[in-house]
Design a protein around this motif. Structure first.
Motif, mmCIF file in Angstrom:
data_model
loop_
_atom_site.group_PDB
_atom_site.id
_atom_site.type_symbol
_atom_site.label_atom_id
_atom_site.label_comp_id
_atom_site.label_asym_id
_atom_site.label_seq_id
_atom_site.Cartn_x
_atom_site.Cartn_y
_atom_site.Cartn_z
ATOM 1 N N ARG A 81 8.474 -13.671 2.849
ATOM 2 C CA ARG A 81 9.460 -14.090 3.857
ATOM 3 C C ARG A 81 10.577 -13.056 4.002
ATOM 4 N NH1 ARG A 81 11.221 -18.929 1.728
ATOM 5 N NH2 ARG A 81 9.528 -18.852 0.227
ATOM 6 N N ASN A 82 10.184 -11.804 3.915
ATOM 7 C CA ASN A 82 11.124 -10.716 4.024
ATOM 8 C C ASN A 82 10.620 -9.801 5.126
ATOM 9 O OD1 ASN A 82 12.690 -8.473 3.778
ATOM 10 N ND2 ASN A 82 12.069 -7.963 1.697
ATOM 11 N N PRO A 83 11.248 -9.862 6.303
ATOM 12 C CA PRO A 83 10.717 -9.062 7.420
ATOM 13 C C PRO A 83 10.844 -7.566 7.221
ATOM 14 C CG PRO A 83 12.758 -10.156 8.034
ATOM 15 C CD PRO A 83 12.408 -10.659 6.688
ATOM 16 N N LEU A 84 11.458 -7.150 6.124
ATOM 17 C CA LEU A 84 11.580 -5.718 5.892
ATOM 18 C C LEU A 84 10.803 -5.274 4.653
ATOM 19 C CD1 LEU A 84 15.337 -5.141 6.737
ATOM 20 C CD2 LEU A 84 13.353 -4.614 8.118
ATOM 21 N N ALA A 85 9.761 -6.005 4.319
ATOM 22 C CA ALA A 85 8.965 -5.609 3.160
ATOM 23 C C ALA A 85 7.946 -4.567 3.580
ATOM 24 C CB ALA A 85 8.270 -6.819 2.563
ATOM 25 N N ASP A 86 7.483 -3.782 2.615
ATOM 26 C CA ASP A 86 6.572 -2.671 2.897
ATOM 27 C C ASP A 86 5.631 -2.546 1.711
ATOM 28 O OD1 ASP A 86 6.130 0.373 2.239
ATOM 29 O OD2 ASP A 86 6.457 0.279 4.394
ATOM 30 N N PRO A 87 4.361 -2.192 1.939
ATOM 31 C CA PRO A 87 3.445 -2.079 0.805
ATOM 32 C C PRO A 87 3.940 -1.085 -0.241
ATOM 33 C CG PRO A 87 2.247 -1.857 2.865
ATOM 34 C CD PRO A 87 3.685 -1.964 3.225
ATOM 35 N N GLY A 88 4.697 -0.120 0.175
ATOM 36 C CA GLY A 88 5.213 0.848 -0.781
ATOM 37 C C GLY A 88 6.095 0.215 -1.841
ATOM 38 N N LEU A 89 6.670 -0.952 -1.526
ATOM 39 C CA LEU A 89 7.515 -1.654 -2.488
ATOM 40 C C LEU A 89 6.762 -2.019 -3.749
ATOM 41 C CD1 LEU A 89 9.546 -4.282 -0.483
ATOM 42 C CD2 LEU A 89 10.390 -2.257 -1.625
ATOM 43 N N LEU A 90 5.449 -2.180 -3.613
ATOM 44 C CA LEU A 90 4.690 -2.653 -4.752
ATOM 45 C C LEU A 90 4.281 -1.527 -5.684
ATOM 46 C CD1 LEU A 90 2.419 -5.137 -2.851
ATOM 47 C CD2 LEU A 90 4.443 -5.646 -4.171
ATOM 48 N N GLY A 91 4.741 -0.336 -5.412
ATOM 49 C CA GLY A 91 4.408 0.762 -6.297
ATOM 50 C C GLY A 91 2.961 1.208 -6.189
ATOM 51 N N ILE A 92 2.319 0.911 -5.066
ATOM 52 C CA ILE A 92 0.891 1.234 -4.954
ATOM 53 C C ILE A 92 0.633 2.731 -4.916
ATOM 54 C CG2 ILE A 92 -1.126 1.064 -3.442
ATOM 55 C CD1 ILE A 92 -0.314 -1.707 -2.780
ATOM 56 N N SER A 93 1.402 3.462 -4.103
ATOM 57 C CA SER A 93 1.104 4.899 -4.029
ATOM 58 C C SER A 93 1.444 5.604 -5.328
ATOM 59 C CB SER A 93 1.819 5.555 -2.845
ATOM 60 O OG SER A 93 3.039 4.942 -2.608
ATOM 61 N N THR A 94 2.483 5.121 -6.021
ATOM 62 C CA THR A 94 2.809 5.732 -7.300
ATOM 63 C C THR A 94 1.728 5.424 -8.322
ATOM 64 O OG1 THR A 94 5.002 4.922 -6.727
ATOM 65 C CG2 THR A 94 4.816 6.252 -8.680
ATOM 66 N N GLY A 95 1.265 4.147 -8.307
ATOM 67 C CA GLY A 95 0.195 3.779 -9.227
ATOM 68 C C GLY A 95 -1.053 4.617 -8.993
ATOM 69 N N ALA A 96 -1.364 4.822 -7.713
ATOM 70 C CA ALA A 96 -2.530 5.643 -7.376
ATOM 71 C C ALA A 96 -2.356 7.049 -7.932
ATOM 72 C CB ALA A 96 -2.712 5.689 -5.864
ATOM 73 N N GLY A 97 -1.160 7.594 -7.754
ATOM 74 C CA GLY A 97 -0.892 8.947 -8.234
ATOM 75 C C GLY A 97 -1.023 9.054 -9.738
ATOM 76 N N VAL A 98 -0.485 8.075 -10.466
ATOM 77 C CA VAL A 98 -0.549 8.122 -11.928
ATOM 78 C C VAL A 98 -2.000 8.157 -12.396
ATOM 79 C CG1 VAL A 98 -0.155 6.798 -14.019
ATOM 80 C CG2 VAL A 98 1.645 7.024 -12.359
ATOM 81 N N MET A 99 -2.816 7.315 -11.774
ATOM 82 C CA MET A 99 -4.220 7.255 -12.178
ATOM 83 C C MET A 99 -4.905 8.601 -11.987
ATOM 84 S SD MET A 99 -5.798 5.052 -13.634
ATOM 85 C CE MET A 99 -6.626 3.503 -13.582
ATOM 86 N N VAL A 100 -4.644 9.228 -10.837
ATOM 87 C CA VAL A 100 -5.289 10.511 -10.557
ATOM 88 C C VAL A 100 -4.834 11.570 -11.553
ATOM 89 C CG1 VAL A 100 -5.429 12.384 -8.889
ATOM 90 C CG2 VAL A 100 -5.676 10.053 -8.125
ATOM 91 N N VAL A 101 -3.525 11.624 -11.796
ATOM 92 C CA VAL A 101 -3.008 12.647 -12.709
ATOM 93 C C VAL A 101 -3.475 12.378 -14.127
ATOM 94 C CG1 VAL A 101 -0.907 13.625 -13.679
ATOM 95 C CG2 VAL A 101 -1.016 13.133 -11.270
ATOM 96 N N LEU A 102 -3.526 11.101 -14.512
ATOM 97 C CA LEU A 102 -4.002 10.750 -15.849
ATOM 98 C C LEU A 102 -5.436 11.230 -16.028
ATOM 99 C CD1 LEU A 102 -3.557 9.195 -18.486
ATOM 100 C CD2 LEU A 102 -4.390 7.165 -17.354
ATOM 101 N N TYR A 103 -6.263 10.961 -15.032
ATOM 102 C CA TYR A 103 -7.652 11.376 -15.106
ATOM 103 C C TYR A 103 -7.767 12.887 -15.214
ATOM 104 C CZ TYR A 103 -12.412 12.297 -13.635
ATOM 105 O OH TYR A 103 -13.693 12.765 -13.570
ATOM 106 N N LEU A 104 -7.006 13.601 -14.371
ATOM 107 C CA LEU A 104 -7.085 15.063 -14.387
ATOM 108 C C LEU A 104 -6.597 15.637 -15.701
ATOM 109 C CD1 LEU A 104 -5.960 16.029 -10.797
ATOM 110 C CD2 LEU A 104 -8.218 16.220 -11.773
ATOM 111 N N SER A 105 -5.620 14.963 -16.345
ATOM 112 C CA SER A 105 -5.124 15.529 -17.595
ATOM 113 C C SER A 105 -6.099 15.265 -18.742
ATOM 114 C CB SER A 105 -3.740 14.973 -17.924
ATOM 115 O OG SER A 105 -3.813 13.601 -18.210
ATOM 116 N N LEU A 106 -6.898 14.200 -18.630
ATOM 117 C CA LEU A 106 -7.865 13.920 -19.685
ATOM 118 C C LEU A 106 -9.176 14.667 -19.463
ATOM 119 C CD1 LEU A 106 -7.379 10.079 -20.138
ATOM 120 C CD2 LEU A 106 -6.629 11.886 -21.652
ATOM 121 N N PHE A 107 -9.523 14.875 -18.211
ATOM 122 C CA PHE A 107 -10.787 15.533 -17.892
ATOM 123 C C PHE A 107 -10.508 16.704 -16.955
ATOM 124 C CE2 PHE A 107 -13.125 12.208 -19.806
ATOM 125 C CZ PHE A 107 -12.499 11.033 -19.463
ATOM 126 N N PRO A 108 -10.228 17.880 -17.514
ATOM 127 C CA PRO A 108 -9.812 19.011 -16.680
ATOM 128 C C PRO A 108 -10.818 19.423 -15.624
ATOM 129 C CG PRO A 108 -9.418 19.462 -18.990
ATOM 130 C CD PRO A 108 -10.239 18.216 -18.941
#
Lengths: 331, 323
Positions: A81-108
């Protein structure tokens, strides 16, 4: 009333117009006749390459990622019920980024993974981050608290962002460059695999959300009234939020983190077609698609041969719009 | 109810149209790659890239698209590319020649490259490899991957079909280096050390022997000695290290080559540095053995830039000696 009925067909035509313009935009100067000829299979090898390998997949990704982000924003705005909400609020793009970087750091050698592996990981990461935000904002007696979602989202995103920075320091120089480039958004690296990965998700979830339009209408009145109207509030909220996360995460996984689309598209859609989700849902999707495709086209046309990232163009349009909305609501 | 059904009908139509377009596109995509394969009839050879993968490239490429950072290598071998990526910083040594070459942007514009109809593409980032390979054979050369310029030039000789020219260049470079070592005998004592330092923004870095900044000239060509700490932690490590002002004396050398990369806060940081007691107490500062270099002069590490940097470093050392 009848003016509102016109909006969705008009938006559709608008999208077609932007598609037509986008097909004709690019460093490679092809006049409209050549474009039509190539589309029917009578162009040169080079023209076919440019149109079908470079421009078309990218346009389709922009359309479906834009629609996905818009739909996601629509659901989140209604449920919280917040007309100014955005999917970015949920940390989705950051979460996606962490996963990718985590994978790359474990498997070069990760950069060599099959084409869809990294987007898949990004999807999982985004979904996990959102799940974390929801878990932290859930209050057993009261369901999901909208205010808490915002604050938790900001906190989780900040924490994940710090984690991502630490992890990326462990990457070799080449992998770091690879990750940085991948994370800022890969619309220009779009290939047909990405299109096929995204399309079924967005299409399927779009049909699901359209089906649930009535439920969304009820939920927008608040949980008490919704229960009174016969909606199983907790169950429906969970399903719809899962859909919102899936839509946003899949869009982010192939196009990087693009803000504002999930905020502006549903917001504008509501102003154009009213509050009934039967209209708002398709209108949001169409607006999101127009917005992101338009932004990508402008980004490609302006600074040739370099380009402005679509996310930046959206922000240039989005920030003033956002300020305008804030100014109006302050009155 | 009726309205909802009608909207859903619209949407299904949209879906069908888009899926139809996508399906058409995919068919055409296969046809396009086939058309391309037929027009290739030149002599090809197999090249093994740094990541172990093999790729078929022309024996004598005539239209090359490459990163700006490697442009000097190609020019030194007498090859003029048809396209280079957008320069992050202009290379003063190849300014004139670079002007006549098409700019393909950064990130690389796929369409611009396709327009140039190259027969060989060189990249140093893997992200657009797949898309670029659809235009022409694409070779991935990681930046700073090769031990020194000699090895790098041999690879470029093989890539561009100019192996003989590469060997010639290497030989004349080594002769120049030997002559340079003679010239500076006596400027730097046998037991004196040399270090390379950079102030970027507000951060202080120590640089190794294969990370630009004339490292290859100072340590490889002129064979000067780094301080032990730099040798172990930087040269044999990640080639660059971020240090704090307090740690500077540990990494200081008798002769310090110093450069400033202007970003936010640099001017302030430089003033603080030069006024600090730590700086003033360094041996190199007290003996006037600090040599300030311009970032654009020593940033690049391609063949032509290195040749000029060799002269630059030698002249700097000789003129300092005379003071």
């Amino acid at each position: 009333m009848s003016r509102r009925r016109m909006v969705i067909p008009l938006l559709f035509l608008c999208l077609l117009a932007i598609v037509a313009i986008s097909l004709n935009t690019g460093v490679s100067r092809m006049n409209p006749m050549e474009v039509v000829k190539t589309l029917v299979g009578m162009g040169t090898a080079k023209q076919e390459l440019i149109l079908f390998e470079f421009r078309l997949p990218r346009m389709l990704i922009a359309i479906f990622a834009g629609a996905g982000l818009a739909l996601s924003g629509c659901i989140i705005q209604t449920i919280s019920r917040n007309p100014l909400a955005d999917p970015g609020l949920l940390g989705i793009s950051t979460g996606a980024g962490v996963m990718v970087v985590l994978y790359l750091s474990l498997f070069p050698t990760g950069a060599d993974a099959p084409a869809l592996f990294l987007p898949f990981l990004a999807f999982i990461g985004g979904a996990l981050a959102a799940a974390l935000v929801f878990a932290l904002s859930y209050e057993r007696q009261q369901g999901l608290l909208p205010g808490r979602i915002v604050l938790t989202g900001v906190a989780v995103a900040a924490g994940l962002s710090a984690l991502m920075t630490v992890l990326s320091l462990r990457l070799s120089r080449e992998l770091y460059q690879f990750a940085a480039v991948w994370l800022t958004g890969s619309i220009w690296g779009a290939t047909w695999d990405y299109v096929w990965a995204l399309l079924p998700w967005v299409m399927g979830l779009f049909l699901f959300v359209s089906y649930k339009a009535r439920v969304l209408d009820a939920l927008s009145f608040g949980e008490t009234i919704a229960t009174g109207l016969g909606v199983a509030v907790a169950k429906e909220q969970l399903q719809l939020l899962a859909a919102a996360v899936a839509l946003a995460a899949s869009s982010v996984s192939v196009s990087g983190g693009i803000g504002f689309v999930g905020l502006i598209a549903p917001h504008l859609a509501r102003r154009l077609v009213g509050a009934h989700h039967a209209h708002v849902v398709p209108a949001s999707a169409l607006l999101g698609a127009c917005l992101l495709l338009g932004a990508d086209t402008v980004g490609r046309a302006v600074l040739q041969p370099s380009e402005i990232h679509a996310g930046i163009v959206v922000a240039i349009v989005g920030a003033p719009y956002f300020l305008y909305v804030l100014a109006r609501s302050a009155r | 109810m009726w309205k909802k059904k009608r909207n859903i009908a619209w949407m299904i139509m949209v879906v069908l149209i888009l899926v139809f377009t996508a399906a058409c596109g995919n068919e055409k995509n296969n046809a396009a790659t086939e058309k391309q394969a037929k027009t290739e009839e030149k002599a090809m050879k197999t090249f093994t890239m740094a990541n172990g993968k093999k790729v078929e490239i022309p024996v004598h490429p005539k239209r090359v698209v490459m990163p700006y950072e490697f442009l000097g290598n190609a020019l030194a071998l007498g090859v003029k590319p048809v396209g280079v990526t957008q320069a992050v910083m202009e290379n003063p040594y190849i300014k004139e020649q670079a002007k006549e070459i098409e700019n393909v942007g950064n990130p690389i514009s796929l369409e611009k490259v396709a327009e140039l109809k190259p027969d060989l593409i060189i990249v140093y980032l893997e992200d657009q490899y797949k898309q670029l390979s659809k235009i022409a054979p694409t070779v991935f050369i990681p930046f700073g991957h090769y031990k020194d310029i000699q090895e790098e030039m041999r690879v470029f000789g093989e890539l561009l079909g100019k192996q003989k020219e590469a060997e010639q260049w290497i030989q004349q470079f080594e002769e120049k280096a030997a002559a340079a070592r003679e010239k500076i005998k006596g400027v730097i004592g046998k037991n004196e050390t040399v270090g390379i330092y950079k102030l970027q923004g507000k951060d202080f870095y120590v640089i190794g022997d294969n990370f630009g900044h004339a490292g290859q000239i100072i340590y490889n060509a002129l064979q000067l000695t780094p301080p032990e700490k730099i040798k172990q932690e930087v040269i044999q490590g990640p080639q660059w290290k971020l240090i704090s002002l307090e740690a500077l004396p540990d990494y200081a050398a008798d002769h310090m080559f110093w450069t400033v990369y202007k970003m936010d806060g640099t001017e302030q940081a430089e003033k603080e540095l030069k006024n600090s007691a730590i700086w003033k107490n360094l041996n190199a500062v007290k003996n006037h053995h600090v040599y300030e270099m311009k970032i654009e002069d020593i940033w690049f590490s391609d063949a032509i830039s290195l040749e000029h940097q060799l002269d630059l470093v030698v002249d700097t050392l000789l003129s300092a000696k005379q003071k």
